[in-house]
Design an enzyme around this catalytic site. Structure first.
Site, PDB file in Angstrom:
ATOM      1  N   CYS A   1       3.946   5.800   2.123  1.00 38.85           N
ATOM      2  CA  CYS A   1       2.778   5.680   3.129  1.00 38.85           C
ATOM      3  C   CYS A   1       3.096   6.243   4.557  1.00 38.85           C
ATOM      4  CB  CYS A   1       2.228   4.134   3.343  1.00 38.85           C
ATOM      5  SG  CYS A   1       2.646   3.140   2.043  1.00 38.85           S
TER       6      CYS A   1
ATOM      7  N   ASP B   1       0.012   9.281  -5.308  1.00 38.23           N
ATOM      8  CA  ASP B   1      -0.346   8.414  -4.300  1.00 38.23           C
ATOM      9  C   ASP B   1      -1.134   8.858  -3.184  1.00 38.23           C
ATOM     10  OD1 ASP B   1      -0.066   6.008  -2.854  1.00 38.23           O
ATOM     11  OD2 ASP B   1       2.124   6.199  -2.223  1.00 38.23           O
TER      12      ASP B   1
ATOM     13  N   HIS C   1      -3.355   8.267   0.794  1.00 43.51           N
ATOM     14  CA  HIS C   1      -3.750   7.365   1.691  1.00 43.51           C
ATOM     15  C   HIS C   1      -4.930   7.846   2.483  1.00 43.51           C
ATOM     16  CE1 HIS C   1       0.491   6.366   1.016  1.00 43.51           C
ATOM     17  NE2 HIS C   1       0.009   5.179   1.184  1.00 43.51           N
TER      18      HIS C   1
ATOM     19  N   LYS D   1      -7.592  -6.207  -1.578  1.00 44.85           N
ATOM     20  CA  LYS D   1      -7.159  -4.974  -2.747  1.00 44.85           C
ATOM     21  C   LYS D   1      -7.839  -5.432  -4.303  1.00 44.85           C
ATOM     22  CE  LYS D   1      -3.018  -6.825  -4.848  1.00 44.85           C
ATOM     23  NZ  LYS D   1      -1.771  -6.597  -5.676  1.00 44.85           N
TER      24      LYS D   1
ATOM     25  N   ARG E   1      12.922   2.263  -5.958  1.00 40.14           N
ATOM     26  CA  ARG E   1      13.004   0.705  -5.453  1.00 40.14           C
ATOM     27  C   ARG E   1      14.199  -0.057  -6.247  1.00 40.14           C
ATOM     28  NH1 ARG E   1       6.473  -0.191  -5.774  1.00 40.14           N
ATOM     29  NH2 ARG E   1       6.077   1.415  -4.264  1.00 40.14           N
TER      30      ARG E   1
ATOM     31  N   HIS F   1      -4.638   2.468   0.766  1.00 42.00           N
ATOM     32  CA  HIS F   1      -3.764   3.055  -0.212  1.00 42.00           C
ATOM     33  C   HIS F   1      -4.091   2.986  -1.619  1.00 42.00           C
ATOM     34  CE1 HIS F   1      -0.285   1.649   2.642  1.00 42.00           C
ATOM     35  NE2 HIS F   1      -1.289   0.752   2.841  1.00 42.00           N
TER      36      HIS F   1
ATOM     37  N   GLN G   1       4.651   8.347  -7.823  1.00 44.29           N
ATOM     38  CA  GLN G   1       3.346   7.792  -7.813  1.00 44.29           C
ATOM     39  C   GLN G   1       2.376   8.784  -7.576  1.00 44.29           C
ATOM     40  OE1 GLN G   1       4.369   5.087  -4.320  1.00 44.29           O
ATOM     41  NE2 GLN G   1       3.727   3.449  -5.745  1.00 44.29           N
TER      42      GLN G   1
HETATM   43 ZN   LIG Z   1       0.658   3.336   0.663  1.00 46.77          ZN
END
Ligand SMILES: [Zn+2]
Ligand SMILES: [Zn+2]
Length: 642
Positions: A340, A389, A391, A471, A369, A517, A387
């Site tokens: 992010c 991913d 945004h 979410k 992680r 996200h 990911q």
């Molecule tokens: Zn994010």
């Protein structure tokens, strides 16, 4: 004096004074009495034999409910301990709770249990069940309990550690006895051992007393118990299916990936075949994202700690991050757990106007992680993963449209990979939250409207949202009915504020964008692991690293086999010619075990006339198929969804 009790439907029932839960069930109906294992009296679970007080509300718990099975399984744990104590004189027993789908009990017997031991224990359990021994509850003082368990050090420790507060009211400890066996226990239990219709011992494992590796190592036996032999059979079948599909077994077997211990826990290396599948998944992902209005960005794997302080991750998320690296100049860096902040920096790299919004940044971003080793599970829960991913930065009024589009996009992706059963959770505002209540409400309504228009079944998880926004989580059901969470769409009101994001409105004022996200696969690794288990290793044709194996019957057919391979490759298919010194049967079997979509066998009758023996996944071999036809059919089988 008769007593009155209230039933779950609100009706009341009159019973004789001193009537028990079992008698209440019998008064309602003989079938219910037969299925009953316990009662819930004013929210507390009680034995069927416990007398009821006047005015209480009573719910009969049956063996086929989750709570009923829990009681059944815990009773099975007692019976197992009773069997072990009988078969292993001097055995010490520790704890034996019911767990999801089963139960376990920990013992100290001086050695590990063998498969033969399990059989003998199961046999003894069957005898105890056949004897139909009643379970009897008893309460004794702490001192008496210590005497009863005088030669059982683990039980003594449990008694000593029972909270003063728990003993405070009655100064009593509760026990359950059946015949010569006794255990410390809160209950409730089945009325008798004969009410255990179906159980099986599954496996053994080492376990430290109290989970502490400095304490004695005990031997744990896992078992399962069900309300009927049919339910047990079904469960054992599900376990077998799950074992057959386990991606941690399939991955190395199909030469896709491995977890070498030298690398560290939760980190995989991808072998050439696995890397081919990944490449296909990632290419699909980039392609579809571009087609849906996303712009690709790239970010590094580490960043200054300061960035994670601004984003709040070092505050809220620190225990899941790898420790900070301190450099010579004193600057501190962290391995990234999320993408992010990087995408935010791209947004903030210049002034933004409302005309640019929504801005959708996409990255196949690898994150790290520090998951506790106990929760690691192959590719499904790893320490390093990539990911898909994104945004999305948009105006508040764009949230609704954006979420609708996102949900459609998510479902398209999941369907393209062969999933077709979905459920969603909508998580709403928790007690502690940031941002404006009205903004939260509008965003939550937008999420719910997107769900409604998608036609997906969903449940609302009240107050389960993150503090920074509501979410949607999308779950898929796999081929054996297991539920997996993959996709997440998360609205965020906090990060745009933390980083002071803005855009210029049409009136040239400054507004704060909203951020969404979202990850559709979730992580490429996890998605691949779930997919592998869903299809039991037989990936959709377009994802197979090898789509056809060509098997020449004899050496003299090799040249023709190479010709066939070239023809298939000309259509963009990935093929291999198997020239190993083995029989045709062995080669075919190997290609099938490796889950290749097609096997083409070529021999005397094919050379010269341009045919092949063609076997497509799941079908029988067809002889004398023209090469052109076989090529077209395989190309169709392996066509990418888009
Ligand atoms: Zn994010
Ligand atoms: Zn018990």
């Amino acid at each position: 004096m008769p007593i009155n009790i209230t039933l779950p439907d609100g009706s009341s029932l009159q019973l004789a004074e001193g009537a028990t839960g079992g008698e209440a069930a019998a008064a309602i109906g003989p079938r219910l009495a037969e299925a009953a294992v316990a009662v819930r009296v004013d929210d507390e679970l009680r034995d069927l034999s416990a007398p009821l007080a006047d005015g209480v509300s009573v719910e009969v718990i049956t063996a086929d409910s989750e709570v009923g099975r829990h009681i059944l399984r815990h009773s099975a744990a007692h019976v197992m301990a009773q069997a072990v104590l009988a078969l292993f004189p001097g055995a010490r027993y520790a704890i034996g709770p019911a767990i999801e789908d089963g139960f376990y009990y920990d013992f100290e017997v001086g050695r590990a249990f063998t498969p033969e031991d399990l059989e003998a224990i199961e046999q003894r359990m069957a005898e105890i069940v056949a004897a139909d021994q009643p379970f009897r509850r008893e309460t004794v003082s702490k001192e008496e309990a210590l005497l009863i368990f005088a030669d059982q050090p683990f039980k003594q420790e449990i008694i000593e550690s029972v909270e003063e507060s728990e003993l405070a009211e009655t100064q009593q400890v509760s026990l359950y006895r059946n015949r010569d066996f006794v255990d410390l226990c809160r209950g409730p239990h089945l009325p008798s051992t004969g009410r255990l219709p179906a159980f099986k011992l599954l496996r053994t494992a080492g376990a430290y007393w109290r989970g502490d590796e400095r304490r004695p190592q005990l031997q744990r036996i896992y078992g399962t118990a069900w309300e009927s032999p049919a339910a047990l059979e079904e469960h054992l079948h599900r376990l077998e299916e799950a074992r057959r599909r386990d991606h941690r077994r399939l991955g190395p077997e199909l030469d896709f990936f491995s977890f070498p211990p030298e690398l560290g826990s939760g980190l995989a290396v991808w072998h050439p075949k696995g890397a081919t599948v990944r490449e296909l998944m990632e290419d699909y992902s980039r392609r579809t994202h571009r087609a849906h209005g996303y712009e690709l960005v790239v970010s590094p794997h580490i960043a200054r700690a300061h960035l994670w302080e601004t984003s709040g991750h070092l505050g809220f998320y620190a225990q899941t991050m790898y420790p900070i690296m301190e450099l010579d100049d004193g600057d501190r860096y962290v391995l990234k757990p999320m993408n992010c902040p990087f995408h935010i920096l791209v947004y903030r790299s210049k002034g933004r106007s409302y005309r640019e919004l929504p801005l959708r940044f996409f990255e196949l971003g690898t994150v790290y992680r520090y998951e506790r080793s106990g929760v690691l599970h192959g590719l499904l829960r790893a320490r390093g993963f990539t990911q898909d991913d994104s945004h999305i930065f948009c105006t508040e009024s764009q949230i609704g449209e954006e979420l609708k589009g996102l949900l459609d996009f998510s479902l398209m992706v999941l369907r393209d990979f062969g999933f077709d059963e979905f459920e969603a959770d909508l998580s709403t505002r928790p007690e502690k939250f940031v941002g404006d209540v009205e903004l939260w409400d509008r965003a939550t309504v937008a999420l719910e409207e997107a769900l409604k228009s998608s036609g997906l079944p969903y449940v609302v998880a009240e107050g389960e949202g993150a503090f920074y926004g509501p979410k949607i989580d999308l779950h898929v059901r796999d081929a054996i009915g297991r539920r997996w969470q993959l996709t997440t769409l998360q609205v965020d009101f906090a990060l745009p504020a933390n980083f002071g994001l803005e855009y210029a409105t049409a009136e040239n004022t400054r507004e704060r964008p909203v951020m969404i996200h979202r990850a559709l696969f979730g992580a490429v690794e996890r998605f691949f692991g779930v997919l592998l288990e869903h299809c039991a290793g037989a990936l959709p044709g377009w994802l197979c690293p090898v789509q056809a194996t060509i098997v020449p019957v004899a050496d003299r057919h090799r040249d023709y086999a190479v010709e066939v391979a070239a023809s298939l490759e000309g259509r963009g298919l990935r093929v291999e010619v198997d020239t190993a010194d083995e029989t045709v049967g062995e080669k075919i079997r190997r290609a099938i075990t490796q889950k290749h979509p097609a096997v083409l066998v070529v021999g005397d009758r094919d050379v010269g006339v341009g045919t092949v023996g063609f076997r497509l996944r799941g079908a029988d071999e067809e002889r004398g198929v023209p090469l052109e036809e076989a090529t077209l059919r395989l190309a169709e089988f392996c066509r990418a969804p888009r």
